[in-house]
Design an enzyme around this catalytic site. Structure first.
Site, PDB file in Angstrom:
ATOM      1  N   ASP A  29       0.850  -1.193   0.000  1.00 50.04           N
ATOM      2  CA  ASP A  29       0.000   0.000   0.000  1.00 50.04           C
ATOM      3  C   ASP A  29       0.889   1.247   0.000  1.00 50.04           C
ATOM      4  OD1 ASP A  29      -3.223   0.581   0.900  1.00 50.04           O
ATOM      5  OD2 ASP A  29      -1.784   2.231   1.042  1.00 50.04           O
ATOM      6  N   VAL A  95     -10.566   3.344  -4.160  1.00 45.86           N
ATOM      7  CA  VAL A  95     -10.156   2.781  -5.450  1.00 45.86           C
ATOM      8  C   VAL A  95     -11.207   1.753  -5.854  1.00 45.86           C
ATOM      9  CG1 VAL A  95      -8.414   1.468  -6.702  1.00 45.86           C
ATOM     10  CG2 VAL A  95      -7.698   3.173  -5.002  1.00 45.86           C
ATOM     11  N   HIS A  99     -10.328  -4.997  -3.709  1.00 46.12           N
ATOM     12  CA  HIS A  99      -9.053  -5.387  -3.118  1.00 46.12           C
ATOM     13  C   HIS A  99      -9.279  -5.674  -1.645  1.00 46.12           C
ATOM     14  CE1 HIS A  99      -9.585  -1.034  -2.967  1.00 46.12           C
ATOM     15  NE2 HIS A  99      -8.983  -1.068  -1.787  1.00 46.12           N
ATOM     16  N   HIS A 101      -7.408  -5.367   1.984  1.00 43.06           N
ATOM     17  CA  HIS A 101      -6.274  -4.847   2.755  1.00 43.06           C
ATOM     18  C   HIS A 101      -5.769  -5.968   3.676  1.00 43.06           C
ATOM     19  CE1 HIS A 101      -6.998  -0.419   2.033  1.00 43.06           C
ATOM     20  NE2 HIS A 101      -8.190  -0.902   1.725  1.00 43.06           N
TER      21      HIS A 101
HETATM   22  P1  AMP Z   1      -9.687   1.773  -0.325  1.00 42.66           P
HETATM   23  O1  AMP Z   1      -9.712   3.174   0.214  1.00 42.66           O
HETATM   24  O2  AMP Z   1     -10.230   0.736   0.607  1.00 42.66           O
HETATM   25  O3  AMP Z   1     -10.336   1.735  -1.691  1.00 42.66           O
HETATM   26  O4  AMP Z   1      -8.168   1.395  -0.474  1.00 42.66           O
HETATM   27  C1  AMP Z   1      -7.364   1.926  -1.488  1.00 42.66           C
HETATM   28  C2  AMP Z   1      -5.950   1.790  -1.026  1.00 42.66           C
HETATM   29  O5  AMP Z   1      -5.109   1.889  -2.158  1.00 42.66           O
HETATM   30  C3  AMP Z   1      -5.509   2.877  -0.036  1.00 42.66           C
HETATM   31  O6  AMP Z   1      -5.039   2.273   1.168  1.00 42.66           O
HETATM   32  C4  AMP Z   1      -4.400   3.606  -0.793  1.00 42.66           C
HETATM   33  O7  AMP Z   1      -3.347   4.020   0.046  1.00 42.66           O
HETATM   34  C5  AMP Z   1      -3.950   2.569  -1.794  1.00 42.66           C
HETATM   35  N1  AMP Z   1      -3.372   3.079  -3.029  1.00 42.66           N
HETATM   36  C6  AMP Z   1      -3.837   4.078  -3.804  1.00 42.66           C
HETATM   37  N2  AMP Z   1      -3.054   4.258  -4.874  1.00 42.66           N
HETATM   38  C7  AMP Z   1      -2.067   3.336  -4.785  1.00 42.66           C
HETATM   39  C8  AMP Z   1      -0.928   3.004  -5.584  1.00 42.66           C
HETATM   40  N3  AMP Z   1      -0.653   3.662  -6.716  1.00 42.66           N
HETATM   41  N4  AMP Z   1      -0.115   2.001  -5.170  1.00 42.66           N
HETATM   42  C9  AMP Z   1      -0.390   1.330  -4.031  1.00 42.66           C
HETATM   43  N5  AMP Z   1      -1.434   1.588  -3.237  1.00 42.66           N
HETATM   44  C10 AMP Z   1      -2.261   2.581  -3.600  1.00 42.66           C
END
Ligand code: AMP
Ligand code: ZN
Length: 113
Positions: A29, A95, A99, A101
């Site tokens: 992350d 996002v 996914h 976490h």
């Molecule tokens: P969510 O808010 O549950 O949709 O989780 C999205 C996660 O993706 C967050 O913890 C972000 O920090 C992570 N994230 C966003 N962009 C990237 C990236 N380019 N590479 C790795 N993690 C990312």
């Protein structure tokens, strides 16, 4: 498609990839909220949990067993860890490509904020 995780999967933008196979990729992350914070991301684009169909039953099970195996290999299985999938606005999803976490290395509060 303007999806950041699809772009990572297609190697159009960089990410720290810990593991990948034909079904999923595990990335670091970018803004970790725990000493270990990885994202288990299916290679298939599915926007939210609401978009799952029976076709994904096996994939979702595979994500969980992959998480449990990763916990063992990182030596955090006994201490414990947390798996989270956020859905839409109230869930805190940012996002829109599903996914899981994988968070470990400290104790987490319950209920979450
Ligand atoms: P969510 O808010 O549950 O949709 O989780 C999205 C996660 O993706 C967050 O913890 C972000 O920090 C992570 N994230 C966003 N962009 C990237 C990236 N380019 N590479 C790795 N993690 C990312
Ligand atoms: Zn995507």
């Amino acid at each position: 498609m303007d999806c950041i995780f699809c772009k990572i999967i297609n190697q159009e933008i960089p990410a720290k990839i810990h593991y990948q196979d034909e079904h999923l990729v595990i990335i670091e992350d970018i803004a970790p909220k725990a000493p270990i914070h990885r994202l288990i991301v299916p290679k298939r684009h599915i926007a939210t949990l609401n978009d799952l169909t029976p076709t994904e039953h096996e994939l979702i099970g595979y994500m969980y067993t992959t998480a449990a195996n990763m916990a063992k290999s990182l030596n955090v299985a006994d201490d414990g860890y947390r798996l989270i999938t956020n859905c839409n606005q109230n869930g805190g999803q940012t996002v829109f490509h599903i996914h899981m976490h994988f968070m470990a290395g400290r104790a987490f509060h319950w209920p979450p904020g």
